[in-house]
Design a protein around this motif. Structure first.
Motif, PDB file in Angstrom:
ATOM      1  N   LEU A  17      45.917  27.661  41.802  1.00 47.71           N
ATOM      2  CA  LEU A  17      45.941  28.376  43.055  1.00 47.71           C
ATOM      3  C   LEU A  17      47.131  27.933  43.867  1.00 47.71           C
ATOM      4  N   ALA A  18      47.704  28.843  44.662  1.00 47.16           N
ATOM      5  CA  ALA A  18      48.846  28.465  45.487  1.00 47.16           C
ATOM      6  C   ALA A  18      48.931  29.318  46.708  1.00 47.16           C
ATOM      7  N   LEU A  19      49.932  29.037  47.534  1.00 48.92           N
ATOM      8  CA  LEU A  19      50.030  29.725  48.803  1.00 48.92           C
ATOM      9  C   LEU A  19      50.738  31.052  48.634  1.00 48.92           C
ATOM     10  N   THR A  20      50.037  32.007  47.985  1.00 45.62           N
ATOM     11  CA  THR A  20      50.613  33.311  47.741  1.00 45.62           C
ATOM     12  C   THR A  20      49.594  34.362  48.076  1.00 45.62           C
ATOM     13  N   ALA A  21      49.985  35.417  48.693  1.00 48.10           N
ATOM     14  CA  ALA A  21      49.087  36.537  48.904  1.00 48.10           C
ATOM     15  C   ALA A  21      49.805  37.781  48.453  1.00 48.10           C
ATOM     16  N   THR A  22      49.271  38.465  47.446  1.00 47.02           N
ATOM     17  CA  THR A  22      49.945  39.635  46.924  1.00 47.02           C
ATOM     18  C   THR A  22      49.660  40.847  47.771  1.00 47.02           C
ATOM     19  N   ALA A  23      50.620  41.725  47.831  1.00 46.53           N
ATOM     20  CA  ALA A  23      50.429  42.972  48.558  1.00 46.53           C
ATOM     21  C   ALA A  23      49.658  43.935  47.686  1.00 46.53           C
ATOM     22  N   CYS A  24      48.991  44.904  48.316  1.00 44.48           N
ATOM     23  CA  CYS A  24      48.208  45.882  47.580  1.00 44.48           C
ATOM     24  C   CYS A  24      49.090  46.611  46.576  1.00 44.48           C
ATOM     25  N   GLY A  25      48.618  46.662  45.332  1.00 43.14           N
ATOM     26  CA  GLY A  25      49.364  47.338  44.301  1.00 43.14           C
ATOM     27  C   GLY A  25      50.141  46.399  43.409  1.00 43.14           C
ATOM     28  N   SER A  26      50.278  45.146  43.792  1.00 41.26           N
ATOM     29  CA  SER A  26      51.001  44.199  42.952  1.00 41.26           C
ATOM     30  C   SER A  26      50.074  43.628  41.913  1.00 41.26           C
ATOM     31  N   ARG A  56      44.884  39.560  46.273  1.00 46.46           N
ATOM     32  CA  ARG A  56      44.650  40.902  46.801  1.00 46.46           C
ATOM     33  C   ARG A  56      45.669  41.851  46.165  1.00 46.46           C
ATOM     34  N   GLY A  57      45.166  42.957  45.685  1.00 49.74           N
ATOM     35  CA  GLY A  57      46.044  43.891  44.999  1.00 49.74           C
ATOM     36  C   GLY A  57      45.892  43.873  43.493  1.00 49.74           C
ATOM     37  N   ASP A  58      44.933  43.100  42.956  1.00 44.85           N
ATOM     38  CA  ASP A  58      44.754  43.086  41.501  1.00 44.85           C
ATOM     39  C   ASP A  58      43.973  44.296  41.004  1.00 44.85           C
ATOM     40  N   ARG A  59      43.427  45.091  41.960  1.00 42.78           N
ATOM     41  CA  ARG A  59      42.700  46.337  41.652  1.00 42.78           C
ATOM     42  C   ARG A  59      41.393  46.063  40.915  1.00 42.78           C
ATOM     43  N   SER A  60      40.899  44.842  41.027  1.00 48.59           N
ATOM     44  CA  SER A  60      39.707  44.465  40.271  1.00 48.59           C
ATOM     45  C   SER A  60      38.900  43.425  41.045  1.00 48.59           C
ATOM     46  N   PHE A  61      38.817  42.205  40.505  1.00 50.47           N
ATOM     47  CA  PHE A  61      37.952  41.147  41.022  1.00 50.47           C
ATOM     48  C   PHE A  61      38.325  40.695  42.430  1.00 50.47           C
ATOM     49  N   ASN A  62      39.572  40.295  42.626  1.00 55.11           N
ATOM     50  CA  ASN A  62      39.991  39.819  43.939  1.00 55.11           C
ATOM     51  C   ASN A  62      39.895  40.910  45.001  1.00 55.11           C
ATOM     52  N   ASP A  63      40.227  42.121  44.619  1.00 59.68           N
ATOM     53  CA  ASP A  63      40.144  43.220  45.579  1.00 59.68           C
ATOM     54  C   ASP A  63      38.709  43.461  46.035  1.00 59.68           C
ATOM     55  N   SER A  64      37.760  43.247  45.138  1.00 53.76           N
ATOM     56  CA  SER A  64      36.360  43.402  45.531  1.00 53.76           C
ATOM     57  C   SER A  64      35.984  42.369  46.583  1.00 53.76           C
ATOM     58  N   LEU A 213      45.563  30.221  32.559  1.00 51.74           N
ATOM     59  CA  LEU A 213      44.902  31.358  33.194  1.00 51.74           C
ATOM     60  C   LEU A 213      45.794  32.588  33.309  1.00 51.74           C
ATOM     61  N   SER A 214      46.908  32.593  32.611  1.00 54.04           N
ATOM     62  CA  SER A 214      47.824  33.733  32.699  1.00 54.04           C
ATOM     63  C   SER A 214      47.201  35.024  32.190  1.00 54.04           C
ATOM     64  N   GLY A 215      46.141  34.889  31.400  1.00 54.49           N
ATOM     65  CA  GLY A 215      45.465  36.078  30.886  1.00 54.49           C
ATOM     66  C   GLY A 215      44.822  36.931  31.955  1.00 54.49           C
ATOM     67  N   PHE A 216      44.682  36.380  33.153  1.00 56.17           N
ATOM     68  CA  PHE A 216      44.108  37.153  34.250  1.00 56.17           C
ATOM     69  C   PHE A 216      45.165  37.890  35.075  1.00 56.17           C
ATOM     70  N   SER A 217      46.436  37.654  34.804  1.00 60.76           N
ATOM     71  CA  SER A 217      47.481  38.244  35.643  1.00 60.76           C
ATOM     72  C   SER A 217      48.689  38.684  34.834  1.00 60.76           C
ATOM     73  N   SER A 218      48.434  39.203  33.641  1.00 65.20           N
ATOM     74  CA  SER A 218      49.524  39.632  32.758  1.00 65.20           C
ATOM     75  C   SER A 218      49.251  41.029  32.212  1.00 65.20           C
ATOM     76  N   ALA A 240      37.872  42.824  30.497  1.00 62.21           N
ATOM     77  CA  ALA A 240      37.429  41.942  31.585  1.00 62.21           C
ATOM     78  C   ALA A 240      38.517  40.899  31.726  1.00 62.21           C
ATOM     79  N   ALA A 241      39.565  41.249  32.473  1.00 70.64           N
ATOM     80  CA  ALA A 241      40.781  40.441  32.428  1.00 70.64           C
ATOM     81  C   ALA A 241      41.565  40.457  33.729  1.00 70.64           C
ATOM     82  N   GLY A 242      40.909  40.658  34.859  1.00 68.32           N
ATOM     83  CA  GLY A 242      41.628  40.693  36.117  1.00 68.32           C
ATOM     84  C   GLY A 242      42.689  41.775  36.119  1.00 68.32           C
ATOM     85  N   SER A 243      43.855  41.480  36.689  1.00 66.97           N
ATOM     86  CA  SER A 243      44.907  42.497  36.750  1.00 66.97           C
ATOM     87  C   SER A 243      45.487  42.813  35.375  1.00 66.97           C
TER      88      SER A 243
END
Length: 352
Positions: A17-26, A56-64, A213-218, A240-243
């Motif tokens: 985890l880090a200090l990043t917040a994604t914009a919607c759609g990323s 935020r913007g993963d269109r899945s788990f985090n967005d929920s 954990l790159s499998g959730f964001s690739s 079932a793989a996040g973004s």
């Protein structure tokens, strides 16, 4: 909408985890930055969200999860501080992130994803007056609310739908990371397929393993995995793989007659996936937003939830989306399977 039960600790794993917040759609959150939404009233709630990779913007788990926080902010006022994961983070990074939110006066502080379990266990002890929430894992502490779901039950219904819709008797499952949590999705899905039509072949592939954990964001990996399954003859793919699942949906959209099954959010209705929606058979919806909202409301009402709050199929904590009408013709079979699970006639496995 919820039932409270004592469960043993589970699904505790390391994450990033880090200090990043994604914009919607990323679909990636590898930059060191933070975002804050503030609109607030003194009587509002200061909500601290520590997102999983993808943010935020993963269109899945985090967005929920974000939808639940947004609803609470709109209803109660206050502000939201969001910090988002990087796949390279350490346990120290996670603990520091949660501590920073607590030090800044955010209460509740919510770890969005099982990977926060260990860090919340440590940080919650240092801030006994702050209410912490953890999604998809169990942390036993007086000031922690563990928000869990019966993913295997919803995934069983996804498997029933896949078995009834495949024309090639061949389907696939793409998992983000081979963690105990994602294996619940796999187990339920495969059981649902096989109970419905034993002759159907099920391909299974994970995008990353262990602490990677790159499998959730690739999304590129998700697309490649789904494309391989389609090339091998599958015509229904559940991811079932996040973004990363966005890539799987894109791959399916390129093959005539193939179907994708979404996850966590009703992905048919996600604006960023609109061009693929006619290929999304259904989604296994996991109402993370409801769990997050319930928790924030309890803190606002000065009656913070603690213990384990489990959102099950019986309470619509998980369900199959009907958007698009693509599963309307098999509704009787799906309803029958749901009734058997709820009544105890079908015991859904939590491991493959």
């Amino acid at each position: 909408m919820r039932r409270v039960a004592k469960l043993s600790a589970a699904c505790i794993a390391s994450a990033a985890l880090a200090l990043t917040a994604t914009a919607c759609g990323s679909t990636s959150s590898e930059n060191d930055s933070s975002s804050s939404a503030s609109d607030g009233g003194k009587d509002g709630v200061k909500i601290g969200l520590a997102f999983d990779v993808g943010g935020r913007g993963d269109r899945s788990f985090n967005d929920s999860a974000a939808r639940g926080a947004d609803k609470a902010k709109e209803e109660f006022g206050g502000d939201i501080k969001e910090l988002t994961a990087k796949s390279s983070d350490t346990e120290a990074d996670r603990e520091q992130r949660l501590s920073d939110l607590a030090d800044a006066g955010y209460n509740p502080v919510i770890g969005v994803g099982f990977a926060y379990a260990t860090s919340i266990g440590k940080v919650s002890a240092k801030y006994p007056k702050v209410s912490f929430g953890i999604i998809d894992s169990v942390v036993e502490a007086k000031n922690v609310n563990s928000i869990t779901f019966t993913e295997e039950q919803g995934s069983y219904l996804a498997g029933v739908a896949a078995a009834l819709k495949t024309k090639k008797d061949h389907v696939g499952f793409v998992g983000g990371v081979d963690t105990p949590l994602i294996k619940k999705f796999e187990a339920g899905y495969v059981q649902g397929v096989k109970d419905t039509k034993p002759s159907v072949k099920v391909d299974v592939q994970y995008l990353s393993r262990g602490t990677d954990l790159s499998g959730f964001s690739s999304p590129d990996k998700g697309k490649e995995a789904a494309s391989g399954m389609l090339d091998n003859g599958a015509d229904v793919v559940y991811a079932a793989a996040g973004s990363s699942g966005n890539g799987a949906i894109e791959a399916v959209n390129g093959v005539k007659g193939a179907w994708a099954i979404g996850v966590d959010s009703d992905q048919y209705n996600i604006p960023g996936l609109a061009k693929y929606k006619n290929s999304i058979l259904t989604s296994m919806v996991k109402n993370v937003d409801v769990g997050v909202y319930d928790f924030i409301k309890s803190v606002h009402d000065a009656k913070p939830l603690t213990g384990v709050n489990n959102y099950s199929l019986a309470t619509d904590g998980v369900s199959l989306a009907t958007s698009g009408g693509f599963i309307d013709d098999i509704k009787p079979q799906l309803d029958a399977a749901k009734k058997k699970i709820v009544d105890g006639g079908i015991k859904v496995k939590t491991t493959p």
